[in-house]
Motif scaffolding. Structure first.
Motif, PDB file in Angstrom:
ATOM      1  N   VAL A 101     -36.884 -24.757  22.082  1.00 17.11           N
ATOM      2  CA  VAL A 101     -36.675 -26.165  21.734  1.00 17.11           C
ATOM      3  C   VAL A 101     -36.811 -26.986  23.011  1.00 17.11           C
ATOM      4  O   VAL A 101     -36.057 -26.793  23.966  1.00 17.11           O
ATOM      5  CB  VAL A 101     -35.307 -26.376  21.055  1.00 17.11           C
ATOM      6  CG1 VAL A 101     -35.107 -27.855  20.713  1.00 17.11           C
ATOM      7  CG2 VAL A 101     -35.216 -25.523  19.789  1.00 17.11           C
ATOM      8  N   TYR A 115     -34.725 -31.184  27.389  1.00 16.85           N
ATOM      9  CA  TYR A 115     -33.339 -31.510  27.737  1.00 16.85           C
ATOM     10  C   TYR A 115     -33.270 -32.157  29.130  1.00 16.85           C
ATOM     11  O   TYR A 115     -32.365 -31.891  29.928  1.00 16.85           O
ATOM     12  CB  TYR A 115     -32.440 -30.268  27.670  1.00 16.85           C
ATOM     13  CG  TYR A 115     -32.220 -29.719  26.268  1.00 16.85           C
ATOM     14  CD1 TYR A 115     -33.262 -29.627  25.353  1.00 16.85           C
ATOM     15  CD2 TYR A 115     -30.956 -29.292  25.847  1.00 16.85           C
ATOM     16  CE1 TYR A 115     -33.064 -29.122  24.071  1.00 16.85           C
ATOM     17  CE2 TYR A 115     -30.748 -28.785  24.560  1.00 16.85           C
ATOM     18  CZ  TYR A 115     -31.815 -28.702  23.683  1.00 16.85           C
ATOM     19  OH  TYR A 115     -31.622 -28.204  22.416  1.00 16.85           O
ATOM     20  N   LEU A 119     -38.877 -31.774  14.536  1.00 18.40           N
ATOM     21  CA  LEU A 119     -37.604 -31.666  13.823  1.00 18.40           C
ATOM     22  C   LEU A 119     -37.171 -32.923  13.071  1.00 18.40           C
ATOM     23  O   LEU A 119     -36.604 -32.837  11.995  1.00 18.40           O
ATOM     24  CB  LEU A 119     -36.486 -31.290  14.807  1.00 18.40           C
ATOM     25  CG  LEU A 119     -36.538 -29.873  15.373  1.00 18.40           C
ATOM     26  CD1 LEU A 119     -35.595 -29.748  16.562  1.00 18.40           C
ATOM     27  CD2 LEU A 119     -36.181 -28.859  14.303  1.00 18.40           C
ATOM     28  N   HIS A 133     -29.673 -26.074   9.874  1.00 17.55           N
ATOM     29  CA  HIS A 133     -29.036 -26.153  11.195  1.00 17.55           C
ATOM     30  C   HIS A 133     -27.527 -26.027  11.061  1.00 17.55           C
ATOM     31  O   HIS A 133     -26.921 -26.584  10.151  1.00 17.55           O
ATOM     32  CB  HIS A 133     -29.407 -27.501  11.832  1.00 17.55           C
ATOM     33  CG  HIS A 133     -29.091 -27.593  13.301  1.00 17.55           C
ATOM     34  ND1 HIS A 133     -29.519 -26.663  14.221  1.00 17.55           N
ATOM     35  CD2 HIS A 133     -28.395 -28.520  14.001  1.00 17.55           C
ATOM     36  CE1 HIS A 133     -29.107 -27.021  15.436  1.00 17.55           C
ATOM     37  NE2 HIS A 133     -28.418 -28.143  15.332  1.00 17.55           N
ATOM     38  N   SER A 183     -35.439 -19.804   9.191  1.00 18.74           N
ATOM     39  CA  SER A 183     -34.953 -20.131  10.533  1.00 18.74           C
ATOM     40  C   SER A 183     -33.622 -20.869  10.434  1.00 18.74           C
ATOM     41  O   SER A 183     -33.513 -21.883   9.733  1.00 18.74           O
ATOM     42  CB  SER A 183     -35.983 -21.003  11.258  1.00 18.74           C
ATOM     43  OG  SER A 183     -35.489 -21.377  12.524  1.00 18.74           O
ATOM     44  N   ASN A 241     -29.574 -21.839  16.198  1.00 15.75           N
ATOM     45  CA  ASN A 241     -29.817 -22.460  17.503  1.00 15.75           C
ATOM     46  C   ASN A 241     -29.268 -21.483  18.550  1.00 15.75           C
ATOM     47  O   ASN A 241     -28.950 -20.330  18.227  1.00 15.75           O
ATOM     48  CB  ASN A 241     -29.134 -23.829  17.573  1.00 15.75           C
ATOM     49  CG  ASN A 241     -27.618 -23.715  17.501  1.00 15.75           C
ATOM     50  OD1 ASN A 241     -27.085 -22.747  16.948  1.00 15.75           O
ATOM     51  ND2 ASN A 241     -26.920 -24.672  18.063  1.00 15.75           N
ATOM     52  N   SER A 242     -29.092 -21.930  19.795  1.00 14.69           N
ATOM     53  CA  SER A 242     -28.592 -21.025  20.842  1.00 14.69           C
ATOM     54  C   SER A 242     -27.320 -20.323  20.412  1.00 14.69           C
ATOM     55  O   SER A 242     -27.217 -19.098  20.453  1.00 14.69           O
ATOM     56  CB  SER A 242     -28.284 -21.823  22.122  1.00 14.69           C
ATOM     57  OG  SER A 242     -29.435 -22.430  22.627  1.00 14.69           O
ATOM     58  N   ARG A 270     -34.079 -20.711  17.115  1.00 10.32           N
ATOM     59  CA  ARG A 270     -34.483 -21.963  17.776  1.00 10.32           C
ATOM     60  C   ARG A 270     -33.542 -22.335  18.924  1.00 10.32           C
ATOM     61  O   ARG A 270     -32.837 -23.344  18.850  1.00 10.32           O
ATOM     62  CB  ARG A 270     -34.473 -23.124  16.769  1.00 10.32           C
ATOM     63  CG  ARG A 270     -35.237 -22.909  15.485  1.00 10.32           C
ATOM     64  CD  ARG A 270     -35.233 -24.180  14.640  1.00 10.32           C
ATOM     65  NE  ARG A 270     -33.904 -24.708  14.396  1.00 10.32           N
ATOM     66  CZ  ARG A 270     -33.141 -24.411  13.354  1.00 10.32           C
ATOM     67  NH1 ARG A 270     -33.563 -23.566  12.427  1.00 10.32           N
ATOM     68  NH2 ARG A 270     -31.945 -24.952  13.227  1.00 10.32           N
ATOM     69  N   PRO A 271     -33.517 -21.562  19.995  1.00 13.28           N
ATOM     70  CA  PRO A 271     -32.630 -21.934  21.098  1.00 13.28           C
ATOM     71  C   PRO A 271     -33.190 -23.074  21.945  1.00 13.28           C
ATOM     72  O   PRO A 271     -34.402 -23.161  22.161  1.00 13.28           O
ATOM     73  CB  PRO A 271     -32.550 -20.653  21.936  1.00 13.28           C
ATOM     74  CG  PRO A 271     -33.865 -19.981  21.701  1.00 13.28           C
ATOM     75  CD  PRO A 271     -34.236 -20.304  20.272  1.00 13.28           C
ATOM     76  N   GLY A 272     -32.295 -23.925  22.404  1.00 14.48           N
ATOM     77  CA  GLY A 272     -32.628 -24.943  23.391  1.00 14.48           C
ATOM     78  C   GLY A 272     -31.685 -24.746  24.570  1.00 14.48           C
ATOM     79  O   GLY A 272     -32.030 -24.150  25.587  1.00 14.48           O
ATOM     80  N   TYR A 321     -25.033 -30.606  27.251  1.00 16.27           N
ATOM     81  CA  TYR A 321     -26.222 -31.185  26.609  1.00 16.27           C
ATOM     82  C   TYR A 321     -26.392 -32.653  27.011  1.00 16.27           C
ATOM     83  O   TYR A 321     -27.480 -33.107  27.345  1.00 16.27           O
ATOM     84  CB  TYR A 321     -26.083 -31.184  25.087  1.00 16.27           C
ATOM     85  CG  TYR A 321     -26.077 -29.862  24.365  1.00 16.27           C
ATOM     86  CD1 TYR A 321     -25.001 -28.995  24.467  1.00 16.27           C
ATOM     87  CD2 TYR A 321     -27.125 -29.520  23.526  1.00 16.27           C
ATOM     88  CE1 TYR A 321     -24.983 -27.813  23.748  1.00 16.27           C
ATOM     89  CE2 TYR A 321     -27.105 -28.333  22.803  1.00 16.27           C
ATOM     90  CZ  TYR A 321     -26.037 -27.485  22.921  1.00 16.27           C
ATOM     91  OH  TYR A 321     -26.014 -26.325  22.212  1.00 16.27           O
TER      92      TYR A 321
END
Ligand SMILES: *Cc1c(COP(=O)(O)O)cnc(C)c1O
Length: 387
Positions: A45, A51, A94, A173, A205, A208-209, A224-226, A356
């Motif tokens: 991501v 980020y 997204l 999500h 899917s 996330n992280s 879907r890791p960011g 974040y």
């Protein structure tokens, strides 16, 4: 492997340095990919300019680490990202299909996440007009109530609604993945599994992280890791399994000694109780160090903690040198804001925010050094006071 970064204009005399370790991002990617195993695709991501770290450098790094699936938030981010990546990647948007963006999406080969009936309709119309099947991701709302089709909308879908679409992925999500014991996780998982049945051919899917660390049940086909790629702790209750990526130092631009009863900064918020030595650093809230850091925040110099004295200004902040031996720190010294003594997560916590927000608030005035040039550029710098 990557072309050397020549430095942005306007940062030649920068007095704060943001170091971004691309090798650590690459290793974090591989750590996550190994964790989910060979049957599961690990995406990257890179929304909000990866980020805040620079998608132009981060995305190619992920690509060379093996990543072929990328998520951004906006169509414009996707169009920009494409210019930094080879063609054999999938880029998903997204926030969904912006109205009027259908044509750009098709022509650039970018795949929208369809978050509503209207978006699904608009994308299907586009497919019919062009007489071809178009790829899509469908997002379902499993309980976060933010984006995606509601269970009712999913139930009401007729077979014909999706007949001109190739729904590659169905996604949702998690709202509370960073709190493993939160009942929302199991609740959302069950809802997602039920809703995903409507799209039997699509890959699923969900994680996330933090979701990756909730266990196998949460992985499905595509994760879907960011944040974890960028070194943030995906599971705050435990030790951080990720490698740190970001280091931030700021230069001392002035030192002084004040008498007992003298005040520091806006609002005279800090009052010295005894003669006190101070240093002013060239970093402030315009650089992403919010005013809230003034209350209890600190920086580090040669392993010693220096408390912030008074309020953070726009372009500077002042620290109390405490019992630091005289002569150790001087004008020109680089002081650690984020690094071995203070992680990004820890720093964010002192201001009541999260890593974040901290990352995505980092300003544009830093000299940015990417890992493939760290050795060259750090040894070229005088001082070498950062350890
Ligand atoms: C931002 C985002 C991610 C990445 O989340 P991290 O917590 O940074 O890993 C994944 N999926 C969606 C839908 C997102 O908005």
């Amino acid at each position: 492997m990557l072309a050397p970064w020549t430095g942005g204009t306007g940062t030649r005399h920068a007095s704060a340095v943001l170091t971004i370790d691309l090798e650590a991002i690459s290793r974090n990617y591989r750590l996550l990919a190994e964790r989910v195993g060979p049957g599961v695709t690990c995406a990257g991501v890179v929304k909000a300019d990866a980020y805040g770290l620079g998608a132009d450098r981060v995305a190619p790094t992920l690509y060379w680490a093996g990543c072929r699936t990328f998520f951004v938030a906006h169509l414009d981010e996707a169009l920009d990202l494409q210019t930094h990546l080879p063609r054999d990647v999938a880029i998903y948007v997204l926030n969904g299909l912006p109205s009027g963006g259908e044509r750009d999406c098709v022509e650039a080969g970018i795949v929208p996440v369809l978050n509503s009936r209207e978006q699904l309709q608009a994308w299907s119309d586009q497919a019919r007009q062009r007489g071809r099947i178009l790829p899509a991701v469908v997002q379902v709302d499993s309980g976060m109530s933010r984006l995606g089709m509601s269970p009712r909308e999913i139930a009401d879908l007729a077979g014909n609604d999706t007949s001109v679409l190739d729904i590659q992925v169905v996604m949702s999500h998690l709202a509370c993945a960073d709190t493993p014991e939160h009942p929302a996780n199991a609740h959302q998982l069950a809802a997602f599994q039920t809703l995903a049945k409507r799209f039997p051919g699509a890959r699923k899917s969900f994680a996330n992280s933090s979701g990756i660390f909730l266990g196998r049940n949460y992985h499905h086909d595509l994760v879907r890791p960011g944040a974890a790629l960028y070194g943030l702790n995906p599971n705050p209750a435990q030790c951080n399994p990720m490698l740190p990526v970001v280091r931030l130092t700021a230069q001392v631009i002035q030192t002084r000694e004040i008498e007992a009863d003298a005040h520091v900064g806006y609002g005279w918020n800090f009052k010295a109780t005894k003669p006190t030595r101070l240093a002013t650093l060239a970093i402030g809230y315009a650089d992403g160090l919010q005013r809230a850091f003034g209350n209890g925040g600190a920086v580090y110099f040669r392993g010693r903690r220096l408390a912030i004295a008074g309020r953070v200004s726009m372009d500077s902040l002042t620290v109390d040198l405490g019992d630091l031996p005289p002569g150790m720190l001087a004008r020109g010294s680089q002081v650690e804001i984020i690094g071995g003594h203070q992680s990004l997560d820890a720093l964010a916590a002192t201001a009541g925010t999260i890593g974040y927000e901290m990352l995505t608030s980092l300003g544009q005035r830093y000299e940015r050094i990417y890992s493939d040039e760290i050795d060259v550029r750090w040894t070229a710098r005088s001082g070498g006071t950062v350890r």
